[in-house]
Enzyme design. Structure first.
Site, PDB file in Angstrom:
ATOM      1  N   LYS A  22       5.087  -4.951  -5.224  1.00 59.25           N
ATOM      2  CA  LYS A  22       3.682  -5.561  -5.409  1.00 59.25           C
ATOM      3  C   LYS A  22       2.354  -3.558  -4.547  1.00 59.25           C
ATOM      4  CE  LYS A  22       0.636  -8.418  -3.377  1.00 59.25           C
ATOM      5  NZ  LYS A  22      -0.872  -7.882  -2.559  1.00 59.25           N
ATOM      6  N   ASN A  23       3.125  -4.248  -3.164  1.00 59.28           N
ATOM      7  CA  ASN A  23       2.556  -3.600  -1.721  1.00 59.28           C
ATOM      8  C   ASN A  23       3.011  -2.515  -1.606  1.00 59.28           C
ATOM      9  OD1 ASN A  23       1.029  -5.994  -1.525  1.00 59.28           O
ATOM     10  ND2 ASN A  23       2.194  -6.641   0.310  1.00 59.28           N
ATOM     11  N   ARG A  93      -8.845  -6.271  -1.713  1.00 56.41           N
ATOM     12  CA  ARG A  93      -8.588  -5.390  -0.785  1.00 56.41           C
ATOM     13  C   ARG A  93      -7.935  -4.378  -0.495  1.00 56.41           C
ATOM     14  NH1 ARG A  93     -10.748  -7.552   3.716  1.00 56.41           N
ATOM     15  NH2 ARG A  93      -9.395  -5.692   5.172  1.00 56.41           N
ATOM     16  N   CYS A 117     -11.673 -12.151   4.402  1.00 56.34           N
ATOM     17  CA  CYS A 117     -10.562 -12.767   3.053  1.00 56.34           C
ATOM     18  C   CYS A 117     -10.284 -14.694   3.637  1.00 56.34           C
ATOM     19  CB  CYS A 117      -9.516 -12.273   2.217  1.00 56.34           C
ATOM     20  SG  CYS A 117      -8.090 -12.347   3.041  1.00 56.34           S
ATOM     21  N   ARG A 122      -9.682  -9.721   8.939  1.00 55.81           N
ATOM     22  CA  ARG A 122      -8.605  -8.145   8.007  1.00 55.81           C
ATOM     23  C   ARG A 122     -10.081  -6.759   8.697  1.00 55.81           C
ATOM     24  NH1 ARG A 122      -5.929 -10.052   3.159  1.00 55.81           N
ATOM     25  NH2 ARG A 122      -4.232  -8.054   4.338  1.00 55.81           N
ATOM     26  N   PRO A 123     -10.424  -6.983   9.283  1.00 52.67           N
ATOM     27  CA  PRO A 123     -11.550  -5.899   9.430  1.00 52.67           C
ATOM     28  C   PRO A 123     -10.177  -4.363   8.894  1.00 52.67           C
ATOM     29  CG  PRO A 123     -10.300  -6.296  11.718  1.00 52.67           C
ATOM     30  CD  PRO A 123     -10.453  -7.411  10.810  1.00 52.67           C
ATOM     31  N   VAL A 124     -11.236  -2.568   8.969  1.00 49.53           N
ATOM     32  CA  VAL A 124     -10.584  -1.885   8.475  1.00 49.53           C
ATOM     33  C   VAL A 124     -10.946  -0.426  10.047  1.00 49.53           C
ATOM     34  CG1 VAL A 124      -9.795  -2.073   6.509  1.00 49.53           C
ATOM     35  CG2 VAL A 124     -12.194  -1.377   7.100  1.00 49.53           C
ATOM     36  N   GLN A 126      -9.543   0.673  12.252  1.00 44.27           N
ATOM     37  CA  GLN A 126      -7.795   1.847  12.621  1.00 44.27           C
ATOM     38  C   GLN A 126      -7.636   2.261  11.047  1.00 44.27           C
ATOM     39  OE1 GLN A 126      -5.994   1.708  15.330  1.00 44.27           O
ATOM     40  NE2 GLN A 126      -8.123  -0.224  15.611  1.00 44.27           N
ATOM     41  N   ASP A 309       4.156 -12.217   4.780  1.00 37.94           N
ATOM     42  CA  ASP A 309       3.826 -12.954   3.684  1.00 37.94           C
ATOM     43  C   ASP A 309       5.456 -13.920   3.114  1.00 37.94           C
ATOM     44  OD1 ASP A 309       1.688 -11.376   3.230  1.00 37.94           O
ATOM     45  OD2 ASP A 309       3.101  -9.636   2.798  1.00 37.94           O
ATOM     46  N   ILE A 331       0.439 -12.351  12.923  1.00 35.27           N
ATOM     47  CA  ILE A 331      -0.466 -11.744  12.150  1.00 35.27           C
ATOM     48  C   ILE A 331      -2.405 -11.775  11.909  1.00 35.27           C
ATOM     49  CG2 ILE A 331      -0.295 -10.290   9.938  1.00 35.27           C
ATOM     50  CD1 ILE A 331       2.183  -9.488  11.995  1.00 35.27           C
ATOM     51  N   ARG A 401      -1.234 -12.468  -9.327  1.00 30.40           N
ATOM     52  CA  ARG A 401      -1.704 -11.314  -8.531  1.00 30.40           C
ATOM     53  C   ARG A 401      -0.609 -11.181  -8.126  1.00 30.40           C
ATOM     54  NH1 ARG A 401      -5.819 -11.844  -3.737  1.00 30.40           N
ATOM     55  NH2 ARG A 401      -5.155  -9.199  -3.982  1.00 30.40           N
TER      56      ARG A 401
HETATM   57  N1  EPU Z   1      -6.044  -4.877  12.345  1.00 28.23           N
HETATM   58  C1  EPU Z   1      -7.247  -4.580  12.075  1.00 28.23           C
HETATM   59  N2  EPU Z   1      -7.321  -3.423  12.100  1.00 28.23           N
HETATM   60  C2  EPU Z   1      -7.096  -2.406  11.196  1.00 28.23           C
HETATM   61  C3  EPU Z   1      -6.340  -3.479  10.516  1.00 28.23           C
HETATM   62  C4  EPU Z   1      -5.750  -4.159  10.661  1.00 28.23           C
HETATM   63  O1  EPU Z   1      -7.652  -5.672  13.376  1.00 28.23           O
HETATM   64  O2  EPU Z   1      -8.099  -1.992  11.094  1.00 28.23           O
HETATM   65  C5  EPU Z   1      -5.211  -6.184  11.873  1.00 28.23           C
HETATM   66  C6  EPU Z   1      -5.409  -7.368  10.818  1.00 28.23           C
HETATM   67  O3  EPU Z   1      -6.586  -8.037  10.523  1.00 28.23           O
HETATM   68  C7  EPU Z   1      -3.905  -8.101  10.695  1.00 28.23           C
HETATM   69  C8  EPU Z   1      -2.671  -7.091  11.083  1.00 28.23           C
HETATM   70  O4  EPU Z   1      -4.100  -6.190  11.687  1.00 28.23           O
HETATM   71  O5  EPU Z   1      -4.219  -9.560  11.622  1.00 28.23           O
HETATM   72  C9  EPU Z   1      -1.973  -7.177  10.599  1.00 28.23           C
HETATM   73  O6  EPU Z   1      -2.423  -6.046   9.024  1.00 28.23           O
HETATM   74  P1  EPU Z   1      -2.744  -4.969   8.214  1.00 28.23           P
HETATM   75  O7  EPU Z   1      -3.494  -4.397   8.208  1.00 28.23           O
HETATM   76  O8  EPU Z   1      -1.039  -4.630   8.618  1.00 28.23           O
HETATM   77  O9  EPU Z   1      -2.406  -5.854   6.718  1.00 28.23           O
HETATM   78  P2  EPU Z   1      -2.996  -4.834   5.440  1.00 28.23           P
HETATM   79  O10 EPU Z   1      -2.377  -3.390   5.730  1.00 28.23           O
HETATM   80  O11 EPU Z   1      -4.185  -5.525   5.419  1.00 28.23           O
HETATM   81  C10 EPU Z   1      -0.961  -5.437   3.973  1.00 28.23           C
HETATM   82  C11 EPU Z   1      -0.429  -6.346   3.315  1.00 28.23           C
HETATM   83  C12 EPU Z   1      -0.478  -7.432   3.076  1.00 28.23           C
HETATM   84  C13 EPU Z   1       0.540  -7.968   4.481  1.00 28.23           C
HETATM   85  C14 EPU Z   1      -0.167  -7.773   5.613  1.00 28.23           C
HETATM   86  C15 EPU Z   1       0.910  -8.172   6.717  1.00 28.23           C
HETATM   87  C16 EPU Z   1      -0.450  -5.213   1.128  1.00 28.23           C
HETATM   88  C17 EPU Z   1      -1.471  -3.930   0.208  1.00 28.23           C
HETATM   89  N3  EPU Z   1      -1.287  -5.571   1.941  1.00 28.23           N
HETATM   90  O12 EPU Z   1      -2.145  -5.401   4.167  1.00 28.23           O
HETATM   91  O13 EPU Z   1       0.033  -8.183   2.138  1.00 28.23           O
HETATM   92  O14 EPU Z   1       0.557  -9.240   4.425  1.00 28.23           O
HETATM   93  O15 EPU Z   1      -0.142  -6.025   5.584  1.00 28.23           O
HETATM   94  O16 EPU Z   1       2.531  -7.460   6.571  1.00 28.23           O
HETATM   95  O17 EPU Z   1      -0.002  -3.654   1.203  1.00 28.23           O
HETATM   96  C18 EPU Z   1       0.229  -9.910   0.429  1.00 28.23           C
HETATM   97  O18 EPU Z   1       0.547  -9.473  -0.776  1.00 28.23           O
HETATM   98  O19 EPU Z   1      -0.015 -11.971  -0.359  1.00 28.23           O
HETATM   99  C19 EPU Z   1      -0.608  -9.513   1.639  1.00 28.23           C
HETATM  100  C20 EPU Z   1      -1.377 -10.345   1.954  1.00 28.23           C
END
Ligand code: EPU
Length: 421
Positions: A22-23, A93, A117, A122-124, A126, A309, A331, A401
């Site tokens: 999926k990811n 997301r 969520c 989970r802010p964005v 970055q 995960d 995480i 999902r």
């Molecule tokens: N974070 C920030 N700011 C940002 C981006 C991330 O503070 O701009 C924080 C997050 O809040 C978290 C940490 O950094 O505390 C890591 O988050 P990351 O961005 O790596 O997570 P993601 O990219 O949103 C992906 C997977 C998740 C998986 C995480 C960690 C996808 C679509 N999703 O999420 O998968 O848990 O990486 O490995 O690739 C799942 O499949 O069940 C799932 C949640």
């Protein structure tokens, strides 16, 4: 709302095939936005999140053609609506992954800000900061990210980006933006997850120039345009790990095909510590578990360490193991929602901030429980498989999902599982 009824107490045994990841599939589907030529993808899992992403892309003007069970052809020639509306982003997301490619190819994008969520805020920021460093003008207004390439410029500009933390979709978004930028981009502190590498491989087959994917420094030399390509999505390492944990917890003996142990070192090591026997084959993996495992402590961290995960599923394994173990989640700030449901099945778990102390019990008892997110649901399935009597899991749309045909695959391994509609 669908529910899953599990009659517990059977050892899993037999063979099952693992689906595409999926990811990896989600960012790779978004990569189709980067080219006006078709992208043909194989091993695309049939999952709700994939269907949501395909709908989102279609809404933007991408032509989507399903060929057979696991093949999709995407054609972005007529991409005309670079918008990801709130209605879609709120259900998934990963929709944020359209931001980088839309900006790079179309010069602008309007993407709803994902909210928090079930597992954390989970802010964005970055993603946004990195795109700004590449010359994007970004405003966040009325819940939407409005991004466009600065006046007078046709392309984003290559840049050196150092992310504050390791972010998987952040790295993927920035990599996709950088492939069409003018000049070289370096992403420092990049995520090393295998799904990032799979995306990079797909982009390279489309003509992108990327080196270092899989390390914490990725270099991208921007090109004028990408062409069509064909790519096969990697096997799902988290689905693989989930079935390994299910077999381990039930004292089972299984073989998983169309996957490998190569991206699962940390999980395999913990299962070996717990007392399992594991044999890695070239495109398969076997596990045989003793009647009772030993509890093993786990700390989640970015790849190649133990994945967040897999934390919930491993907690379910520890719930019926001998001894105590500490599960530390580093995480996400709220990823123990499954613990309270596992306790309803008779588990002994104490939560203290980001630590969960699990003391194994001889047996769990079936009960009605509620799924709260994807991996939490998987841990309840594992617990249900070992529990005495019937376990009814409510809200299993979360499972759909991320796990393809889960009840069919479990039945193939000898479990008694029924979906109730
Ligand atoms: N974070 C920030 N700011 C940002 C981006 C991330 O503070 O701009 C924080 C997050 O809040 C978290 C940490 O950094 O505390 C890591 O988050 P990351 O961005 O790596 O997570 P993601 O990219 O949103 C992906 C997977 C998740 C998986 C995480 C960690 C996808 C679509 N999703 O999420 O998968 O848990 O990486 O490995 O690739 C799942 O499949 O069940 C799932 C949640």
């Amino acid at each position: 709302m669908d529910k899953l009824l599990i009659e517990g107490g059977r050892r899993l045994s037999g063979e099952v095939a693992i689906s595409g990841a999926k990811n990896a599939a989600l960012p790779i589907l978004c990569a189709s936005l980067l080219s006006a030529e078709p992208l043909q993808l194989r091993n695309v899992p049939r999952l709700r999140d994939v269907a949501t992403m395909l709908r989102l892309l279609e809404q933007m003007g991408v032509q989507v053609r399903r060929e057979g069970d696991c093949e999709v052809v995407l054609d972005s020639r007529n991409l005309d609506t670079p918008i990801a509306p709130y209605d879609m982003v709120k259900t998934m997301r990963a929709s944020i992954l359209v931001l980088g490619p839309l900006l790079a190819r179309h010069g602008e994008a309007r993407v709803s800000l994902p909210g928090g969520c079930a597992i954390g805020a989970r802010p964005v920021e970055q993603h946004i900061r990195g795109l700004q460093a590449m010359g994007a003008e970004i405003q966040v207004e009325h819940g939407y990210i409005h991004a466009r390439i600065a006046d007078g410029r046709r392309r984003l500009q290559g840049s050196r980006i150092v992310t504050d933390m390791v972010t998987v979709t952040g790295t993927e978004n920035l990599m996709m933006a950088a492939v069409l930028a003018d000049g070289e981009t370096t992403i420092e502190n990049a995520a090393r997850e295998p799904e990032v590498v799979d995306l990079a491989d797909c982009l390279v087959s489309m003509g992108a120039r990327i080196s270092g994917a899989g390390s914490d420094r990725i270099r991208i030399h921007g090109v004028e345009r990408l062409h069509g390509a064909s790519h096969s999505v990697m096997a799902d390492r988290i689905e693989t790990g989930t079935y390994l944990c299910a077999a381990a917890a039930t004292g089972g003996n299984i073989r998983l095909t169309r996957t490998s142990a190569s991206h699962l070192d940390a999980v395999v090591d913990k299962l070996l510590d717990a007392g399992c026997e594991i044999v890695a084959e070239r495109e398969a993996i076997r596990l045989a578990a003793p009647r009772r495992l030993k509890a093993v402590s786990v700390r989640t961290s970015p790849y190649p360490a133990f994945p967040t995960d897999m934390q919930a599923q491993f907690m379910a394994v520890n719930c019926v193991a001998e001894g105590s173990a500490v599960m530390r989640e580093t995480i996400f700030e709220n990823r123990f929602m499954h613990a309270v449901e596992l306790i309803r099945l008779g588990a002994d778990i104490r939560i203290d901030a980001s630590n969960a102390m699990v003391t194994g019990v001889e047996r769990l008892q079936g009960a009605t429980v509620m799924a709260t997110d994807l991996r939490a649901s998987a841990s309840l399935v594992i617990a249900g498989l070992v529990a005495e009597g019937e376990t009814l899991i409510d809200r299993i749309y979360h499972l759909d999902r991320g796990y393809e045909r889960i009840e069919e695959k479990l039945e193939q391994l000898g479990a008694v599982v029924r979906r109730i509609r």
